[in-house]
Design an enzyme around this catalytic site. Structure first.
Site, PDB file in Angstrom:
ATOM      1  N   GLY A 133      -9.739  18.443  26.140  1.00  0.00           N
ATOM      2  CA  GLY A 133     -10.103  17.340  25.179  1.00  0.00           C
ATOM      3  C   GLY A 133     -10.015  16.101  25.776  1.00  0.00           C
ATOM      4  O   GLY A 133      -9.161  15.651  26.718  1.00  0.00           O
ATOM      5  N   GLY A 167      -9.967  12.994  24.186  1.00  0.00           N
ATOM      6  CA  GLY A 167      -9.519  12.100  23.344  1.00  0.00           C
ATOM      7  C   GLY A 167      -8.386  11.363  23.714  1.00  0.00           C
ATOM      8  O   GLY A 167      -8.155  11.206  25.160  1.00  0.00           O
ATOM      9  N   PHE A 168      -7.588  10.611  23.031  1.00  0.00           N
ATOM     10  CA  PHE A 168      -6.467   9.804  23.683  1.00  0.00           C
ATOM     11  C   PHE A 168      -5.562  10.527  24.465  1.00  0.00           C
ATOM     12  O   PHE A 168      -5.229   9.875  25.639  1.00  0.00           O
ATOM     13  CB  PHE A 168      -5.658   8.812  22.519  1.00  0.00           C
ATOM     14  CG  PHE A 168      -6.591   7.610  21.821  1.00  0.00           C
ATOM     15  CD1 PHE A 168      -6.979   6.826  22.343  1.00  0.00           C
ATOM     16  CD2 PHE A 168      -7.046   7.911  20.624  1.00  0.00           C
ATOM     17  CE1 PHE A 168      -7.566   5.694  21.877  1.00  0.00           C
ATOM     18  CE2 PHE A 168      -7.826   7.024  20.039  1.00  0.00           C
ATOM     19  CZ  PHE A 168      -8.166   5.915  20.654  1.00  0.00           C
ATOM     20  N   GLY A 169      -4.735  11.492  24.048  1.00  0.00           N
ATOM     21  CA  GLY A 169      -3.971  12.250  24.917  1.00  0.00           C
ATOM     22  C   GLY A 169      -4.579  12.586  26.306  1.00  0.00           C
ATOM     23  O   GLY A 169      -3.776  12.392  27.353  1.00  0.00           O
ATOM     24  N   GLU A 205      -9.786   2.628   3.811  1.00  0.00           N
ATOM     25  CA  GLU A 205     -10.691   1.736   4.456  1.00  0.00           C
ATOM     26  C   GLU A 205     -12.154   2.354   4.065  1.00  0.00           C
ATOM     27  O   GLU A 205     -12.879   1.330   4.187  1.00  0.00           O
ATOM     28  CB  GLU A 205     -10.537   2.144   5.895  1.00  0.00           C
ATOM     29  CG  GLU A 205      -9.122   1.617   6.248  1.00  0.00           C
ATOM     30  CD  GLU A 205      -8.677   1.629   7.752  1.00  0.00           C
ATOM     31  OE1 GLU A 205      -7.786   0.879   8.372  1.00  0.00           O
ATOM     32  OE2 GLU A 205      -9.547   2.455   8.449  1.00  0.00           O
ATOM     33  N   ASP A 256      -2.802  15.249  18.389  1.00  0.00           N
ATOM     34  CA  ASP A 256      -2.627  15.849  17.093  1.00  0.00           C
ATOM     35  C   ASP A 256      -2.306  17.409  17.116  1.00  0.00           C
ATOM     36  O   ASP A 256      -1.957  17.992  16.085  1.00  0.00           O
ATOM     37  CB  ASP A 256      -3.954  15.748  16.457  1.00  0.00           C
ATOM     38  CG  ASP A 256      -4.195  14.254  16.072  1.00  0.00           C
ATOM     39  OD1 ASP A 256      -3.516  13.544  15.951  1.00  0.00           O
ATOM     40  OD2 ASP A 256      -5.415  13.763  15.496  1.00  0.00           O
ATOM     41  N   ALA A 264      -2.783   7.285  17.472  1.00  0.00           N
ATOM     42  CA  ALA A 264      -3.667   7.205  18.895  1.00  0.00           C
ATOM     43  C   ALA A 264      -2.391   6.776  19.911  1.00  0.00           C
ATOM     44  O   ALA A 264      -2.420   7.443  20.878  1.00  0.00           O
ATOM     45  CB  ALA A 264      -4.618   6.205  18.954  1.00  0.00           C
TER      46      ALA A 264
END
Length: 463
Positions: free
Chosen positions: A20, A22-24, A178, A307, A323
């Site tokens: 992954g 993503g941020f992690g 949003e 997550d 995040a």
């Protein structure tokens, strides 16, 4: 007596595989630099995506390139091998990652595959509603929204035109709020004067929430403020309302049917299915209950972050799926990995909560800042803007987003109003539910998911 000199090569270094980007996963890869290991990142996309701004791609403010960057470009200097592949599972006994087209051996594994949409057992609803987790999702939502106005311009039947101009958003967490605010501004301001046969201001934006208020995870006063701003923008809010079915004609809420051609799903997410192969009992949202050191119980060589991880804090609460939390977890996983390599004991993870924000339309936001200071209005919006720019990857992205925001704020314009996909005029009109037509069997009520993280996870950006 002399000993042979063994030359160290990348091939005989410990192999760390990160699942992954993503941020992690990204922060883990960055902090593994100079750790004396060989690093491979596997992702089914070739880019890192700044998910908190994904809704602005969906609502035509930003382009995908403004919030995404190629993983190879980001990690090139870190000497990370990037593989474009689909992960199907993990063979923990033989320490191998199973891919759709092969397998990959590891010495240490960092799993950061994130989350996907959850329809709470009503997967058939996904055919008639769109969630927001990927660039592809955002582009499809943008396409459907803009196409609805185009089709309404050519629709002579008033009832069908009304259904085309009705946008239902299910879930009033930050993502839903949003999206609702942005869609209201598009119809009231951005598209005003663009059409001859319809008035875009006639569009209905309906926000549906099973709980008793919008932004239910925020303090009540901020929730009330968000509701007032949304209603001022023209958003219709229905709290305490349970969705029982979604089909091609719209949304059922018990006996009531709402005719809407565009239905957006922001009610919940569930963890990536990769977690099921780790051999541990998952929570009801599919997350992995990790040890305080962020490892899988019984497998100190496997770390889970972001997550996908269920991380308990000292007070018994869980670390939120935000995040900055994923960034901190990715960094801490590397700290413990390096301690293992050095023969030192691992350290427990402690989350530093920097607060969270949700933007509501142009120039307004609500948030809980560091040390639980509550903010609302323009000041909160400026804080939200600064935080997003801080976390964006690369100077070009920061500059592009800042210029697009400035243009949108000063002119109400949307610079990315491009319809992509199949030719709109070749699409058949969606069916209309006639008076007295049977609704079919209603699906179970889904208003109160027990431990599902709000789908707004990508839309909340704390300090």
């Amino acid at each position: 007596m002399t000993f042979p000199i063994v030359k160290t090569t990348r091939e005989n270094l410990p192999h760390v595989v990160i699942l992954g980007g993503g941020f992690g996963g990204l922060y883990a890869a960055r902090y593994l630099r100079k750790a004396g290991v060989r690093v491979t990142m596997v992702d089914r996309h070739n880019h890192h995506l700044f998910q908190p701004l994904l809704y602005q791609v969906a609502t035509a403010t930003l382009s995908p390139s403004d919030i995404a960057a190629p993983l190879r470009a980001i990690l090139g200097r870190n000497q990370v091998q990037v593989l474009l592949a689909e992960v199907t599972g993990v063979d923990t006994a033989n320490k191998r990652v199973l891919l759709a087209d092969g397998e990959l051996a590891y010495d240490f594994l960092i799993v950061a595959t994130g989350a996907t949409h959850s329809y709470f057992g009503n997967d058939a609803w996904s055919r008639h509603s769109m969630g927001l987790k990927t660039v592809e999702d955002a582009l499809e939502i943008r396409r459907r929204v803009l196409l609805a106005f185009e089709q309404a311009e050519r629709e002579p039947d008033p009832e069908r035109r009304r259904a085309l101009l009705t946008f239902a958003i299910i879930g009033a967490g930050p993502t839903g709020v949003e999206l609702a605010g942005a869609l209201a501004e598009i119809s009231r301001n951005s598209l005003s004067g663009d059409f001859q046969n319809i008035d875009p201001r006639d569009a209905r934006v309906i926000l549906i929430e099973g709980m008793d208020r919008v932004l239910p995870t925020y303090p009540e006063n901020l929730s009330g403020d968000a509701r007032r701003v949304l209603e001022k923008l023209g958003v219709e809010i229905r709290t305490g309302t349970r969705v029982t079915n979604i089909d091609a004609t719209g949304v059922d809420m018990g006996p009531e049917h709402l005719s809407a051609r565009t239905v957006l799903w922001a009610a919940g997410v569930e963890a990536s299915p990769v977690a099921r192969s780790l051999g541990v009992e998952l929570d009801r949202a599919g997350r992995v209950p990790v040890t305080p050191e962020l490892t899988v119980p019984g497998h100190p060589d496997i770390f889970v972050v972001g997550d996908l991880a269920l991380v308990k804090q000292d007070d018994g609460s869980t670390v939120p799926g935000l995040a900055p939390a994923a960034m901190q977890e990715g960094k801490h996983a590397v700290l413990n990995l390096r301690r293992q390599l050095a023969g030192q004991p691992m350290q427990p993870f402690h989350y530093w909560d920097r607060g969270s924000y949700a933007v509501i339309g142009r120039g307004h936001a609500v948030g809980v800042a560091f040390r639980r200071v509550q903010q609302s209005g323009f000041i909160a919006w400026l804080a939200w803007l600064f935080i997003h720019l801080t976390f964006l990857i690369g100077f070009r992205s920061k500059l592009a987003v800042l210029l697009n925001w400035a243009y949108s704020y000063l002119t109400f314009g949307r610079s990315a109003r491009i319809i992509t996909g199949p030719a709109p005029l070749l699409e058949a009109r969606a069916p209309a539910r006639l008076p007295g037509e049977a609704q079919g069997v209603a699906s179970p009520v889904v208003a109160e998911p027990p431990v599902v993280r709000d789908a707004a996870t990508p839309a909340i950006v704390p300090y």
